[in-house]
Design a protein around this motif. Sequence first.
Motif, mmCIF file in Angstrom:
data_model
loop_
_atom_site.group_PDB
_atom_site.id
_atom_site.type_symbol
_atom_site.label_atom_id
_atom_site.label_comp_id
_atom_site.label_asym_id
_atom_site.label_seq_id
_atom_site.Cartn_x
_atom_site.Cartn_y
_atom_site.Cartn_z
ATOM 1 N N GLY A 90 51.721 52.694 26.834
ATOM 2 C CA GLY A 90 52.228 51.544 27.112
ATOM 3 C C GLY A 90 53.584 51.217 26.551
ATOM 4 O O GLY A 90 53.919 51.768 25.307
ATOM 5 N N ARG A 159 52.254 42.072 33.870
ATOM 6 C CA ARG A 159 52.574 43.454 33.549
ATOM 7 C C ARG A 159 51.686 44.197 34.245
ATOM 8 O O ARG A 159 51.377 45.373 33.781
ATOM 9 C CB ARG A 159 52.592 43.724 31.996
ATOM 10 N N ASP A 162 51.843 48.167 33.908
ATOM 11 C CA ASP A 162 51.528 48.650 32.855
ATOM 12 C C ASP A 162 49.861 48.539 32.485
ATOM 13 O O ASP A 162 49.663 49.117 31.471
ATOM 14 C CB ASP A 162 52.204 47.976 31.541
ATOM 15 N N ASP A 168 44.209 51.193 28.951
ATOM 16 C CA ASP A 168 44.999 49.952 28.876
ATOM 17 C C ASP A 168 44.499 48.675 28.103
ATOM 18 O O ASP A 168 44.926 48.013 27.290
ATOM 19 C CB ASP A 168 45.885 49.476 30.172
ATOM 20 N N SER A 364 51.939 58.473 35.067
ATOM 21 C CA SER A 364 51.752 57.427 36.087
ATOM 22 C C SER A 364 51.633 57.681 37.540
ATOM 23 O O SER A 364 50.697 57.144 38.210
ATOM 24 C CB SER A 364 53.098 56.516 36.010
#
Length: 436
Positions: A90, A159, A162, A168, A364
Motif C-alpha cells: 500500500g 482510500r 488501496d 490491507d 492489483s
Amino acid sequence: MASYPSSPPHQDHAAGPRPTGAVPHPRWWERKGVRATALATLLAVSGAVIAALVREQTGTEGFLVGLGLALVPVPLLIAAFRWLDRVQPGPWRNLVFSFAWGACAAALIAIVANSFATRWIETATADPTGADTLGATVIAPVVEESAKAAAVLLVFLFRRRDFTGVVDGVVIAGVTATGFAFTENILYLGNAFGTDQLTGTGPGLTSVTAATFFVRVVMSPFAHPLFTVLTGIGFGVAAVLAPERGRVRRVLVPLAGLLVAMAMHAFWNGSSSFGEYGFFAVYAAFMVPVFALVTWLAIYLRHRELRTVRTELGVYVGAGWLAPPEPFALGSLKARRLAKEFAAHYGGKEAERAVTAYEAYATSLALLRHRARKGGAGADFAVRERELLDGLWERRGYARAALAYAAQVTTPMWRPPGYAAPMAPGAAYPYPPYRC
C-alpha cells in the motif's frame, strides 16, 4: 524468439473507450487538497495536545526518557507489517496517516475519555479502587479500540482502491495500533521513571522503569497491534464481499471484529486481577497462541494472494497483454526480487522503478479480476481494469526482459514453447545464466 505486439491488443473483456464529457467541478470541501490540509491540521493539533498532556503527567525528563524507550519497538513493528504487505504494498501515505492517527488522535481520545469516565465512576461509587478496575477492564478497551478502529474505517471509506482485502486491513490496523502503543508507552515509561526518581532507585533490574520496559516493550510489544488487527480483519473481509449482496454483512463483519478486539483487550487488561501469576498465565496460555494464529493467518493470506496472481493473469497472456513467463514470475516473491535486481543492473534506478510499478499494477489487476469473479468488484471494474492494463503496457519495455530472466532463474526447467528469455548482448550478469 517469440514476438509480441507493439501496440495494446484488442480485448473483449477489457473496458471500452473511457467515458467522455464534462467532469463535474467538485465543491471546495470535496477537493483533495482541502481535505488533506484539514486532516493534517487535526493530527498536528492532536499531537501537540497529547504531547503536552503526557509531559504534564511525566515531567520533561520523564517524557524524554519515555520517548526514547518507546521508540525501540516501533521500527521493528512497522518493518514487520511492511514485510507482510510485500505482495501488494500500500502507499506510504496510508501508513503515515494510520500511525499518526494512532499516536495522536486516538491517544488523545483515549486519555481524555478514560480519565473522564474513571473519575465519573469514582465520584458516583466513592470507590477509587473499583473505579480504576472498571476503567481498565471495561472503559479503556471500548474507548481505545473504537478510537483506533476509526483510522481503519477512514481508509476503508476514502482510500477504497488501496483497501482490497484482509492483508490491507491487518496492515492498516496494525500500524495504527503501533502508533497508539508508542504514545501509551511514553506515558507508562515516563511515569515509571518518575517513580524511580522519587524513590531514589537507580538504573538496574529492580527499577520500575526496567520492569515496565520489560513487560511492555520486550514481552508484549504486539499487544495493541494484535487487538486492533482483529478489527482490521473484519474490515478486510468486508472489502471482498459483493457490494450488492453483502450490505448487511459489510457492516456486521467489521463490527464483530471490533467487539472481539474489545473483548480480548479487556481480558488482557484484567489479567492482573487473576492472582499473582495471572498476567503470565494469560500471556502464555492466551496471548502467545492467539498471536501465533493471527501471524499464521496473515502469512497464509499473503501466499494466497501470490497464488491468485499466478492464476488470474493467465487470461491476459492469452489476450497478448502479458508475456508467457510473467504470471509465474509475478506470483513469486523471489522472482520479483530478481526481476528488480536485473532491471537495476541493466537500466539503473529508472528501470528498477518501472519494474516495481509493473509488479504493483499486475498484482492489483489480478486481485481486481479475482474480486470480479467472486462478485466483489464495483461498478468501475472495467475502467479500473483498463487503467491497470495501460499502466502495464507503458512499462513493458523494462519489465518483460526482467521478469523473463527471473522466471528462468527460479524455474530453470520451465520454458514456454518457442520462447527464449532475452539477455543484453555481451553482458556479464552476476546471476546464473539461462538454461534452455
